[in-house]
Design a protein around this motif. Structure first.
Motif, PDB file in Angstrom:
ATOM      1  N   VAL A 178      55.979   7.965  35.644  1.00  0.00           N
ATOM      2  CA  VAL A 178      54.554   8.352  36.583  1.00  0.00           C
ATOM      3  C   VAL A 178      53.669   7.231  36.345  1.00  0.00           C
ATOM      4  O   VAL A 178      53.462   6.828  35.255  1.00  0.00           O
ATOM      5  N   LEU A 179      53.206   6.505  37.450  1.00  0.00           N
ATOM      6  CA  LEU A 179      52.101   5.643  37.213  1.00  0.00           C
ATOM      7  C   LEU A 179      50.647   5.691  37.680  1.00  0.00           C
ATOM      8  O   LEU A 179      50.440   6.098  38.624  1.00  0.00           O
ATOM      9  N   LEU A 180      49.940   5.725  36.610  1.00  0.00           N
ATOM     10  CA  LEU A 180      48.381   6.077  37.091  1.00  0.00           C
ATOM     11  C   LEU A 180      47.444   4.824  36.843  1.00  0.00           C
ATOM     12  O   LEU A 180      47.559   4.199  35.656  1.00  0.00           O
ATOM     13  N   SER A 181      47.141   4.495  37.849  1.00  0.00           N
ATOM     14  CA  SER A 181      46.173   3.171  37.830  1.00  0.00           C
ATOM     15  C   SER A 181      44.884   3.162  38.196  1.00  0.00           C
ATOM     16  O   SER A 181      44.497   4.002  39.039  1.00  0.00           O
ATOM     17  N   VAL A 182      43.988   2.401  37.489  1.00  0.00           N
ATOM     18  CA  VAL A 182      42.818   2.305  37.923  1.00  0.00           C
ATOM     19  C   VAL A 182      42.259   0.851  37.872  1.00  0.00           C
ATOM     20  O   VAL A 182      42.312   0.119  37.140  1.00  0.00           O
ATOM     21  N   GLN A 183      42.185   0.667  39.272  1.00  0.00           N
ATOM     22  CA  GLN A 183      41.564  -0.598  39.639  1.00  0.00           C
ATOM     23  C   GLN A 183      40.353  -1.149  40.009  1.00  0.00           C
ATOM     24  O   GLN A 183      39.748  -0.204  40.684  1.00  0.00           O
ATOM     25  N   ASP A 184      39.662  -2.230  39.435  1.00  0.00           N
ATOM     26  CA  ASP A 184      38.094  -2.497  39.738  1.00  0.00           C
ATOM     27  C   ASP A 184      38.400  -3.956  40.282  1.00  0.00           C
ATOM     28  O   ASP A 184      39.104  -4.662  40.390  1.00  0.00           O
ATOM     29  N   HIS A 185      37.044  -4.116  41.066  1.00  0.00           N
ATOM     30  CA  HIS A 185      36.736  -5.471  41.339  1.00  0.00           C
ATOM     31  C   HIS A 185      35.526  -6.270  40.561  1.00  0.00           C
ATOM     32  O   HIS A 185      34.723  -6.871  41.038  1.00  0.00           O
ATOM     33  N   GLY A 186      35.727  -5.986  39.282  1.00  0.00           N
ATOM     34  CA  GLY A 186      34.821  -6.492  38.184  1.00  0.00           C
ATOM     35  C   GLY A 186      34.908  -7.777  37.632  1.00  0.00           C
ATOM     36  O   GLY A 186      35.655  -8.678  38.212  1.00  0.00           O
ATOM     37  N   VAL A 187      34.308  -8.036  36.675  1.00  0.00           N
ATOM     38  CA  VAL A 187      34.228  -9.165  35.619  1.00  0.00           C
ATOM     39  C   VAL A 187      35.508  -9.873  35.452  1.00  0.00           C
ATOM     40  O   VAL A 187      35.684 -11.040  35.236  1.00  0.00           O
ATOM     41  N   GLY A 188      36.606  -8.806  35.457  1.00  0.00           N
ATOM     42  CA  GLY A 188      37.921  -9.293  34.954  1.00  0.00           C
ATOM     43  C   GLY A 188      38.034  -9.809  33.569  1.00  0.00           C
ATOM     44  O   GLY A 188      37.147  -9.744  32.879  1.00  0.00           O
ATOM     45  N   LEU A 189      39.325 -10.201  33.072  1.00  0.00           N
ATOM     46  CA  LEU A 189      39.540 -10.646  31.706  1.00  0.00           C
ATOM     47  C   LEU A 189      40.523 -11.803  31.742  1.00  0.00           C
ATOM     48  O   LEU A 189      41.221 -11.890  32.502  1.00  0.00           O
ATOM     49  N   SER A 190      40.106 -12.810  30.726  1.00  0.00           N
ATOM     50  CA  SER A 190      40.839 -13.855  30.697  1.00  0.00           C
ATOM     51  C   SER A 190      42.381 -13.711  29.959  1.00  0.00           C
ATOM     52  O   SER A 190      42.407 -12.611  29.423  1.00  0.00           O
ATOM     53  N   PRO A 191      43.139 -14.430  30.105  1.00  0.00           N
ATOM     54  CA  PRO A 191      44.424 -14.165  29.470  1.00  0.00           C
ATOM     55  C   PRO A 191      44.327 -13.889  28.005  1.00  0.00           C
ATOM     56  O   PRO A 191      45.081 -13.088  27.279  1.00  0.00           O
ATOM     57  N   GLU A 192      43.518 -14.489  27.270  1.00  0.00           N
ATOM     58  CA  GLU A 192      43.408 -14.339  25.753  1.00  0.00           C
ATOM     59  C   GLU A 192      42.706 -12.911  25.521  1.00  0.00           C
ATOM     60  O   GLU A 192      43.185 -12.448  24.775  1.00  0.00           O
ATOM     61  N   ASP A 193      41.715 -12.767  26.351  1.00  0.00           N
ATOM     62  CA  ASP A 193      41.258 -11.282  26.154  1.00  0.00           C
ATOM     63  C   ASP A 193      42.193 -10.304  26.453  1.00  0.00           C
ATOM     64  O   ASP A 193      42.083  -9.153  25.700  1.00  0.00           O
ATOM     65  N   GLN A 194      43.196 -10.342  27.246  1.00  0.00           N
ATOM     66  CA  GLN A 194      44.112  -9.501  27.817  1.00  0.00           C
ATOM     67  C   GLN A 194      44.923  -9.129  26.544  1.00  0.00           C
ATOM     68  O   GLN A 194      45.597  -8.109  26.601  1.00  0.00           O
ATOM     69  N   GLN A 195      45.155 -10.118  25.699  1.00  0.00           N
ATOM     70  CA  GLN A 195      46.167  -9.963  24.721  1.00  0.00           C
ATOM     71  C   GLN A 195      45.527  -8.986  23.583  1.00  0.00           C
ATOM     72  O   GLN A 195      46.177  -8.242  22.794  1.00  0.00           O
ATOM     73  N   ARG A 196      44.117  -9.029  23.554  1.00  0.00           N
ATOM     74  CA  ARG A 196      43.297  -8.368  22.376  1.00  0.00           C
ATOM     75  C   ARG A 196      42.868  -7.075  22.780  1.00  0.00           C
ATOM     76  O   ARG A 196      42.199  -6.470  21.960  1.00  0.00           O
ATOM     77  N   LEU A 197      42.797  -6.918  24.090  1.00  0.00           N
ATOM     78  CA  LEU A 197      42.218  -5.892  24.704  1.00  0.00           C
ATOM     79  C   LEU A 197      42.044  -4.558  23.838  1.00  0.00           C
ATOM     80  O   LEU A 197      41.260  -3.889  24.149  1.00  0.00           O
TER      81      LEU A 197
END
Ligand code: ADP
Length: 261
Positions: A178-197
């Protein structure tokens, strides 16, 4: 859903129904010893005085001058932040102690309820929350834990987006999940930030969000709660474009109600 003897049981669900059962796992049982029961008890005791502070502040708002109303508003929103942190902490304590209350829950209805709770947050920022959900999706989850996880994601989607933007919550079935997603159109995240999020206390150094209040505990909490359900959470994001957080919950068995497919 799977019954106790392991057989699949089907029950009438009205229109658009899906039935499934998430594999309950106790990933955190081994952490039980480390878990500080005393801290949990103390934090729990913060909750009722805080509730009465919030109640009295709300009561005072009725006859307050505009200036007092502004101050009371700040007091209330700060008190709510503490209340949310307390609720997150207690929920993680419960999941670590492997005392999640796993029951067959309609996840679509849970999302609708969470959306109603989050609605004032969206209205305040003139944002729109879209729901893209089947009528019913029954999965075995802890209602309160999943609600907290979702509210955390919704609150981030608001915090890290511009006013008037749109957020979409989607629920769907894919393969055994079951996939539950929350999508926004906000500031987004750099690839480095995504690693540590999902690390504890992580906050992005993105200058665009330095004004936004936070502790860096929300996503860590979400990850722990989802792991305790045997699930996972992934982020797909592009700096400046927005982010999609997707919760994957494994389904042991999935039964589509035949006449509705
Ligand atoms: P908090 O919001 O309290 O800082 P979180 O753990 O919820 O803590 O989030 C950690 C960090 O991840 C945030 O500080 C922010 O930098 C980033 N973040 C979380 N959600 C989003 C989002 N939807 N869009 C962009 N950045 C996000």
């Amino acid at each position: 859903a799977l019954s106790e003897n392991g057989l699949i049981t089907l029950r009438p669900l009205g229109t658009g129904g899906l039935v499934g059962s998430v594999t309950p796992t106790n990933h955190f049982t081994h952490l039980l010893e480390q878990h500080d029961q005393q801290a949990a008890a103390i934090v729990h005791d913060f909750r009722s005085p805080l509730t009465s502070i919030m109640g009295f502040a709300q009561f005072m708002e009725a006859d307050a001058t505009p200036e007092q109303k502004e101050i009371l508003g700040i007091m209330l929103s700060e008190a709510r932040r503490i209340a949310d942190l307390i609720d997150d902490f207690l929920m993680v304590s419960r999941s670590r102690a492997a005392i999640l209350d796993m029951r067959e829950v309609d996840l679509a209805a849970l999302i609708r309820r969470a959306a109603a709770v989050a609605a004032p947050m969206f209205t305040e920022k003139h944002m729109v929350l879209q729901l893209d959900l089947p009528r019913t999706v029954f999965v075995e989850i802890d209602d309160r834990a999943m609600t907290r996880a979702l509210l955390n994601l919704l609150s981030n989607a608001v915090k890290y987006s511009s006013p008037f933007s749109e957020v979409t919550v989607q629920l769907r079935m894919q393969d055994e999940e079951v996939l539950l997603s929350v999508q926004d159109h906000g500031v987004g995240l750099s690839p480095e930030d995504q690693q540590r999020l999902f690390g504890r206390f992580f906050r992005s150094s993105n200058p665009a969000i330095q004004e936004v209040k936070g502790t860096g505990l929300g996503l860590h909490t979400v990850k722990e709660l989802i792991k305790a359900h045997g699930g996972e959470i992934w982020v797909d994001s592009e700096l400046g474009m927005g982010s999609t957080f997707t919760i994957h919950l494994p389904l042991k068995e999935t039964v589509l109600v035949p006449e509705l497919v």
